[in-house]
Design an enzyme around this catalytic site. Structure first.
Site, PDB file in Angstrom:
ATOM      1  N   ASP A 102      -5.851  -4.418   2.160  1.00 14.03           N
ATOM      2  CA  ASP A 102      -6.785  -5.272   2.896  1.00 14.03           C
ATOM      3  C   ASP A 102      -6.533  -5.143   4.399  1.00 14.03           C
ATOM      4  OD1 ASP A 102      -7.682  -6.218   0.460  1.00 14.03           O
ATOM      5  OD2 ASP A 102      -6.387  -7.988   0.504  1.00 14.03           O
TER       6      ASP A 102
HETATM    7  N1  URA Z   1      -3.454  -7.135  -3.256  1.00 15.21           N
HETATM    8  C1  URA Z   1      -4.127  -7.810  -2.311  1.00 15.21           C
HETATM    9  O1  URA Z   1      -4.535  -8.956  -2.520  1.00 15.21           O
HETATM   10  N2  URA Z   1      -4.354  -7.206  -1.133  1.00 15.21           N
HETATM   11  C2  URA Z   1      -3.903  -5.972  -0.823  1.00 15.21           C
HETATM   12  O2  URA Z   1      -4.122  -5.487   0.288  1.00 15.21           O
HETATM   13  C3  URA Z   1      -3.185  -5.281  -1.817  1.00 15.21           C
HETATM   14  C4  URA Z   1      -2.975  -5.875  -3.025  1.00 15.21           C
END
Ligand code: URA
Length: 231
Positions: A102
């Site tokens: 993310d």
């Molecule tokens: N899980 C998440 O919620 N975000 C990420 O970036 C990776 C795994």
């Protein structure tokens, strides 16, 4: 591949500039001046720009990046800067992230132009483990270890999550290893137990461990590349 496309990627200049260089007779293919951008080249051809050979990239490439916050893992995004900013390689746009993070997640991103290799990391059937350092808003309790191990019901999902290993490091910090990669999976897992992730950092994919500073990248070793193939 077209000569102008090759030159644009390898010299890092626009097609317009490439055409100017071609017209100025600055490019040869096998020691013949070529002025047409549409000229087709093969991997056997020797391409020179101003008498210097441009090495053709024929090998697959594999890198790790320590992603800072605020960068997206796609190669193209109109709103946010992308991880391509950190990658100083020819044809960087041909590399893709084997499993995205993310915008606000930091840590290990693997980049490659080998689609089969990245599939072994991302395809659910390969159960590739990913380890995250998670900081949360509310105190963690020992009972979560069993809950994460037995599987959680995520909002909007039919099946429980696969067994995950939770190691509680302190009241507000844990290490979580999961073997699937659903959308926002870690954040949703903690939401499912009434908590909230405030910081998330990926430390490991399979046996490949992050060992470089934030914003840096490096090629993977043979051993690291093979560790994914041998899984
Ligand atoms: N899980 C998440 O919620 N975000 C990420 O970036 C990776 C795994």
């Amino acid at each position: 591949m077209r000569l102008d496309k090759f030159l644009s990627h390898h010299l890092g200049i626009s097609r317009n500039l490439v055409n100017k260089e071609l017209k100025a007779a600055n490019v040869t293919v096998n020691d013949q001046i070529i002025k047409s951008g549409s000229y087709q080249i093969t991997t056997e051809d020797v391409i020179k720009y101003q008498d210097n050979v441009i090495e053709q990239i024929t090998e697959k490439r594999y890198f790790m990046l320590n992603k800072p916050q605020g960068y997206v893992c796609s190669t193209d995004d109109s709103e946010h800067p992308t991880i391509a900013y950190f990658i100083d390689e020819p044809m960087a746009d041909k590399l893709h992230a084997a499993g995205r993070l993310d915008l606000d997640t930091t840590g290990l991103v693997l980049l490659t132009d080998d689609g089969q290799w990245s599939h072994r990391i991302t395809a659910p059937k390969h159960h590739c483990q990913k380890t995250y350092l998670v900081s949360v808003e509310s105190p963690l309790t020992e009972s979560l270890i069993t809950q994460f191990e037995q599987g959680l019901q995520l909002n909007g999902e039919k099946d429980l999550t696969k067994s995950a290993q939770l190691e509680i490091i302190s009241e507000y910090q844990a290490r979580l290893t999961i073997s699937e990669g659903k959308y926002h999976q870690v954040k949703r897992m903690f939401a499912a137990v009434g908590n909230h992730v405030v910081a998330l950092h990926r430390q490991k994919i399979g046996s490949i461990e992050l060992d470089i500073a934030e914003g840096e990248y490096r090629p993977l070793t043979e051993e690291e590349i093979n560790s994914i193939n041998e899984r």
